[in-house]
Design an enzyme around this catalytic site. Structure first.
Site, mmCIF file in Angstrom:
data_model
loop_
_atom_site.group_PDB
_atom_site.id
_atom_site.type_symbol
_atom_site.label_atom_id
_atom_site.label_comp_id
_atom_site.label_asym_id
_atom_site.label_seq_id
_atom_site.Cartn_x
_atom_site.Cartn_y
_atom_site.Cartn_z
ATOM 1 N N ILE A 575 0.842 -1.209 0.000
ATOM 2 C CA ILE A 575 0.000 0.000 0.000
ATOM 3 C C ILE A 575 0.875 1.257 0.000
ATOM 4 O O ILE A 575 0.668 2.177 -0.783
ATOM 5 C CB ILE A 575 -0.943 -0.008 1.222
ATOM 6 N N GLU A 706 -9.902 7.016 6.755
ATOM 7 C CA GLU A 706 -10.925 6.537 5.815
ATOM 8 C C GLU A 706 -10.557 5.170 5.248
ATOM 9 O O GLU A 706 -11.407 4.310 5.053
ATOM 10 C CB GLU A 706 -11.088 7.576 4.698
ATOM 11 N N VAL A 709 -11.882 1.306 6.500
ATOM 12 C CA VAL A 709 -13.133 0.586 6.181
ATOM 13 C C VAL A 709 -13.480 0.858 4.724
ATOM 14 O O VAL A 709 -13.554 2.023 4.309
ATOM 15 C CB VAL A 709 -14.312 1.067 7.066
ATOM 16 N N ALA A 711 -11.685 0.448 2.115
ATOM 17 C CA ALA A 711 -10.536 0.977 1.354
ATOM 18 C C ALA A 711 -10.805 2.385 0.857
ATOM 19 O O ALA A 711 -11.000 3.296 1.648
ATOM 20 C CB ALA A 711 -10.180 0.017 0.223
ATOM 21 N N GLY A 764 -4.677 -14.365 -4.812
ATOM 22 C CA GLY A 764 -4.047 -13.324 -3.975
ATOM 23 C C GLY A 764 -5.061 -12.484 -3.212
ATOM 24 O O GLY A 764 -4.708 -11.417 -2.712
ATOM 25 N N GLU A 767 -5.181 -13.231 2.878
ATOM 26 C CA GLU A 767 -3.900 -13.088 3.575
ATOM 27 C C GLU A 767 -3.127 -14.377 3.321
ATOM 28 O O GLU A 767 -3.732 -15.402 2.955
ATOM 29 C CB GLU A 767 -4.145 -12.931 5.081
ATOM 30 N N ASP A 778 -10.736 -9.198 11.382
ATOM 31 C CA ASP A 778 -10.554 -7.974 10.598
ATOM 32 C C ASP A 778 -11.896 -7.250 10.425
ATOM 33 O O ASP A 778 -11.989 -6.026 10.549
ATOM 34 C CB ASP A 778 -9.958 -8.364 9.241
ATOM 35 N N LYS A 782 -13.369 -3.490 11.825
ATOM 36 C CA LYS A 782 -14.110 -2.510 11.026
ATOM 37 C C LYS A 782 -15.430 -2.157 11.706
ATOM 38 O O LYS A 782 -15.851 -1.004 11.720
ATOM 39 C CB LYS A 782 -14.336 -3.028 9.607
ATOM 40 N N GLY A 899 -7.595 -4.199 -2.071
ATOM 41 C CA GLY A 899 -6.563 -4.059 -3.101
ATOM 42 C C GLY A 899 -5.725 -2.826 -2.837
ATOM 43 O O GLY A 899 -6.211 -1.831 -2.302
#
Ligand code: ADP
Ligand code: ASP
Ligand code: MG
Length: 922
Positions: A575, A706, A709, A711, A764, A767, A778, A782, A899
């Site tokens: 990222i 931001e 949650v 992305a 992909g 994880e 996860d 959120k 992504g």
């Protein structure tokens, strides 16, 4: 004598009760002010404050706003009455006189001139190979002699050598050289005798020291004169001690010209020396009324030039230096500063008073009196037109122009004296007593501010005067202190005065507010504020440590309207790396179109960090990070950004780790904004989260997450907007994991559940260990973040999670083994799917925030096939907000929610949101 003391550009005689913009409440209450709502206090005419910087010839008495200094009421010749002569003045600063080559170039420039010229010269200055200025060297030598340090002889030898060398290069083996060296040697032996006397006595006095220090100008002017003479010029040498007579101001920090006497002396000098085309005059030096040598104080050659300009009634004065003109801020401190094409006399005066040392503070006054334009030009870039200081056309220019503030400057290292006490309220004459005590002690007051409650008066003085000021005030107010009417007389050291100057401020509202908010956003604490009633300047008092950053912040806010943000990225992985790429692609456009200047100042991974003061090269950052990094220390990373001169700084945490998240609070306390897709803070322990939110609320410091949650989807922004506009959140429900979205959108195509997990892993989407997705933690994080944003303060543990990892597989050591055994549980999942299907429903793994019931959960739910959640494709996320406003039909946000590209884009949009909060145009 009429005294309208201009203190810090504050015209005290005008301000009867005129309160500044600040007093009218335009400054946000949340700015911590020592003198909140302070305004410049009126002092009666009889209350002489300090006349050290008062323009002796210009006294404002009108309460009306003088548009420029022509409006001053003392009898000043109007421009139609002034007859200018052909004379021009050219002053060469020490910067232009620092080597033989430079002196030769200056002389050549003058020899090319057609009309009569008077050249005013400074002592030799510094240059890259000889950093010492002659005046500094002489002052240092005097100090050593008076401290009985025999090394003064070494300094004297250095001076001799420097001037002999320069003379040899300039004059060659000629009679002029012999003459120069013989005069120099006479001076050196006189100086030696004087310095030895100082050394024996262990002291020096001002007269001795003024006599000695002026030799720098004598020598440079003599050299220049002999060079011009050698070239056959019609030239005369003027030792300005034969012409200029001055009186020191009461505190000794400056001098006033005795104009009539000096004019007479100039006539005598002209009669003696005849009419010449070129006069080479010494800058800096003059005589006092007792006939003793004195100086016009540091940087005084600029003042000499304009004094001579006034005496000659010259048509123009050029001040040659090493910068293109007067800049909107000191170019050494603000690299983005721009050269100003024009300034009014008053603006130039205020800027120089407030520390723009390109001009001596009094330089403009004689020129202003006789309306002589001054141009400040770069000797090393003669193509540049320079800055013209005059009054011609200035008003019209200003009203047309949008530039409200022309420039900024600082006076460093001042002490703030604060006198406080309830007994001061409504008592007439307090200010008078304070300032007369201070004046009697010879202390120069730089700026004054008084709280409108009248409970405190504070004023800034030079750091050397702080103790004296406190001492005299304590003596003066001894009985008031004893009676409790005055509670404290305090000296606050290591302060700095920051001034914004501009005649255009007169016609504009909100300048003060903009300045204060720029400072607040740069996390600068303001200790006191004053605005001149002429409204040509606004001054604030801040910590010395904040000086450069504040200058940058206000400069960029007003002048360039660029919002610079220095960014530090923690976690240059997928990222972080994508974000750097996006920064690179967008940087120029953001600067060009939105005035946002994002500069990557550092990158940190868990092991190492790369810090680059001027900005990391976005093309080569990977190689640079590999080769030029130092071991990572997040504490130091924060310190480095906090101390960086760029006023706005942000750390972007692109990790999923606890370590950076635990630093957020301390980074924010240092004035660093945080932007992150890391969920560790937003869903971490509530006390930490609350502390961060509190810092955000109280400190103008932002925490944007931001990206945590959905992305890049506008989830938290929407939620915040709903809450802030008064909507009530009832329920938030959503498919919040891209991985689980894909798995359940695909499950039902006939393949068993384990196959689908394998497929997702191969693509992909998961994880490395798919259990990290399937265990639901996860999603729970959120949910926790969404709950808190909706006003429901849940801890992560409060959110029950239905894990999709079967009990027996939770403790399995490796991901591989888990993948191997997962088919054993296909039947269970298949059963669930079939049951749902039979009911016309589908399975979806969702996070739910049930605000009405104060609960959050993560679970596998069934939805009718017509439900929006059932329509989802790929790895998209979807959220549904049921609120009071969106009750019958919930508000739906749907789109790619996983992504690197979209997550980095979410982070990027937070950075832009930060820029908007910091003042970028929206
Ligand atoms: P000189 O020896 O020519 O008189 P100075 O060193 O006294 O030169 O003044 C020029 C210097 O003033 C510049 O090199 C610059 O660094 C500094 N300076 C400070 N503030 C300003 C400003 N606002 N505009 C231009 N120069 C400034
Ligand atoms: N040489 C003097 C100084 O350095 C005066 C000047 O250069 O303006 O202060
Ligand atoms: Mg100077």
């Amino acid at each position: 004598m009429l005294v309208s003391s201009v203190v810090g550009g504050v015209n005290l005689s005008q301000c009867k009760s005129k309160k500044s913009l600040l007093h009218q409440g335009v400054v946000s209450n949340s700015i911590p002010l020592l003198a909140r709502n302070g305004y410049t206090k009126c002092v009666k005419k009889s209350q002489k404050v300090s006349d050290s910087i008062r323009p002796s010839s210009f006294v404002f008495t009108s309460k009306q706003q003088p548009k420029n200094l022509k409006a001053a009421t003392e009898v000043i010749p109007t421009s139609t009455q002034i007859v200018h002569t052909e004379w021009r003045i050219n002053k060469f600063g020490g910067t232009c006189m620092s080597t033989a080559d430079r002196i030769r170039a200056a002389a050549e420039l003058m020899l090319k001139e057609k009309g009569p010229n008077c050249v005013v010269l400074s002592a030799m200055g510094s240059h890259p190979t000889s950093r010492v200025k002659v005046t500094d060297l002489i002052l240092n030598m005097i100090k050593k002699a008076s401290l009985q340090d025999a090394n003064f002889l070494i300094n004297l030898a250095e001076l001799q050598e420097k001037h002999v060398d320069t003379a040899k290069q300039l004059l060659g083996p000629t009679p002029e050289l012999t003459k120069f060296v013989s005069l120099l040697m006479d001076d050196i032996s006189n100086l030696k005798a004087m310095l030895q006397a100082m050394s024996i006595a262990g002291m020096s006095n001002e007269s001795f020291s003024d006599f000695v220090v002026g030799h720098g100008e004598l020598w440079s002017a003599r050299l220049f004169y002999l060079l011009c003479k050698q070239q056959g010029a019609d030239v005369a040498f003027m030792d300005t001690r034969d012409v200029l007579v001055v009186t020191p101001t009461s505190d000794g920090t400056s001098v006033d010209l005795n104009e009539e006497v000096s004019k007479k002396k100039l006539q005598e000098w002209t009669e003696l020396n005849g009419k010449r085309k070129l006069i080479v005059a010494t800058g800096f030096i003059a005589k006092n009324t007792l006939g003793q040598a004195t100086t016009l104080r540091r940087n005084g050659s600029d003042f000499s030039a304009t004094i001579l300009g006034a005496l000659f009634r010259s048509q123009h004065i050029t001040i040659w230096t090493d910068v293109d003109g007067v800049f909107s801020a000191d170019p050494r401190k603000v690299p983005e500063a721009v050269c100003l094409p024009s300034l009014t006399y008053h603006e130039a005066w205020e800027l120089s008073y407030f520390g723009a040392n390109v001009l001596h503070p009094r330089t403009t006054l004689p020129a202003m009196k006789y309306q002589i334009p001054i141009t400040i030009r770069n000797f090393f870039n003669q193509e540049a037109p320079g800055t013209r200081v005059s009054d011609v056309g200035s008003d019209a220019d200003y009203y047309r122009s949008k530039v409200t503030v022309k420039g900024f400057a600082t006076i460093d290292d001042v002490t703030l004296i604060s006198v406080e006490g309830t007994g001061m309220v409504g008592v007439p004459g307090i200010a008078s007593s304070i300032f007369s005590a201070v004046r009697d002690a010879g202390v120069n007051v730089i700026m004054i501010s008084q709280a409108s409650s009248e409970q405190s008066i504070c004023f800034a003085v030079n750091k050397h005067d702080g103790d004296v000021a406190v001492q005299v005030l304590e003596e003066k107010f001894a009985s008031s202190i004893a009676a409790g009417r005055v509670s404290a007389i305090e000296a606050i050291r290591h302060c700095c005065v920051l001034a914004a100057v501009g005649q255009g401020m007169v016609a504009h509202k909100g300048v003060a507010a903009t300045m204060m908010s720029a400072l607040a956003k740069a996390n600068v604490n303001i200790k006191a504020i004053a605005q001149g009633s002429s409204e040509y300047n606004i001054t604030v008092l801040i910590d010395q440590a904040d000086s450069e950053r504040s200058l940058q912040a206000v400069h960029s806010r007003f002048y360039l309207s660029d919002v610079p943000i220095g960014v530090g990225i923690v976690g240059p992985g997928l990222i972080g790396g994508t974000l750097i790429r996006q920064l690179k692609e967008q940087r120029e456009q953001l600067k060009r179109e939105f005035n946002i200047d994002l500069r990557l100042l550092g990158i940190a991974s868990s092991k190492k960090m790369l810090l680059c003061e001027t900005g990391v090269n976005l093309d080569t950052w990977k190689e640079d990070f590999e080769t030029n990094s130092v071991p990572c220390d997040l504490e130091k990373f924060g310190e480095y950004l906090a101390n960086h001169y760029i006023p706005n700084r942000a750390i972007v945490d692109c990790t999923a780790s606890d370590a950076p998240a635990q630093k957020y609070a301390s980074w924010m306390e240092k004035g660093i904004h945080i932007v992150t897709p890391n969920k560790k803070m937003g869903s971490g322990p509530l006390d930490q989260y609350r502390a961060v939110r509190k810092l955000q609320r109280e400190g103008y410091i932002h925490f944007f997450y931001e990206g945590t949650v959905g992305a890049g989807l506008p989830v938290l922004g929407t939620l915040k907007h709903l809450v802030e506009t008064g909507d009530k959140i009832i329920k938030v429900e959503g498919i919040l994991s891209g991985t689980l979205s894909y798995i359940f959108n695909t499950f039902g195509d006939g393949r068993p559940f384990s196959e689908i997990v394998k497929d997702a892993k191969a693509k992909g989407y998961t994880e490395p260990d798919p259990r990290d997705d399937l265990n639901g933690t996860d999603v729970a994080r959120k949910v926790c973040i969404l709950a808190r944003e909706s006003g429901l303060m849940l801890e992560l543990n409060d959110v029950p999670v239905q894990s999709l990892v079967p009990e027996p597989l939770r403790a399995v050591a490796s991901a591989d083994e888990y993948m191997k055994r997962i088919p054993d549980f296909d039947a269970e999942m298949d059963k669930k799917l079939k049951e749902a299907d039979a009911a016309g429903e589908c399975l979806r793994f969702v996070g739910v925030v049930d605000v009405s019931n104060g609960k959050g959960s993560v679970e596998l739910r069934r939805y009718p096939k017509s439900h929006p959640f059932a329509q989802l494709q790929g790895s998209d996320n979807i959220l549904s907000f049921t609120t009071q406003r969106y009750f019958k039909q919930p508000l739906i946000i749907r789109g790619p929610g996983a992504g690197a590209d979209v997550t980095a884009a979410g982070v990027f949009s937070d950075l832009l949101r930060l820029a908007a909060y910091l003042g970028a145009p929206s």
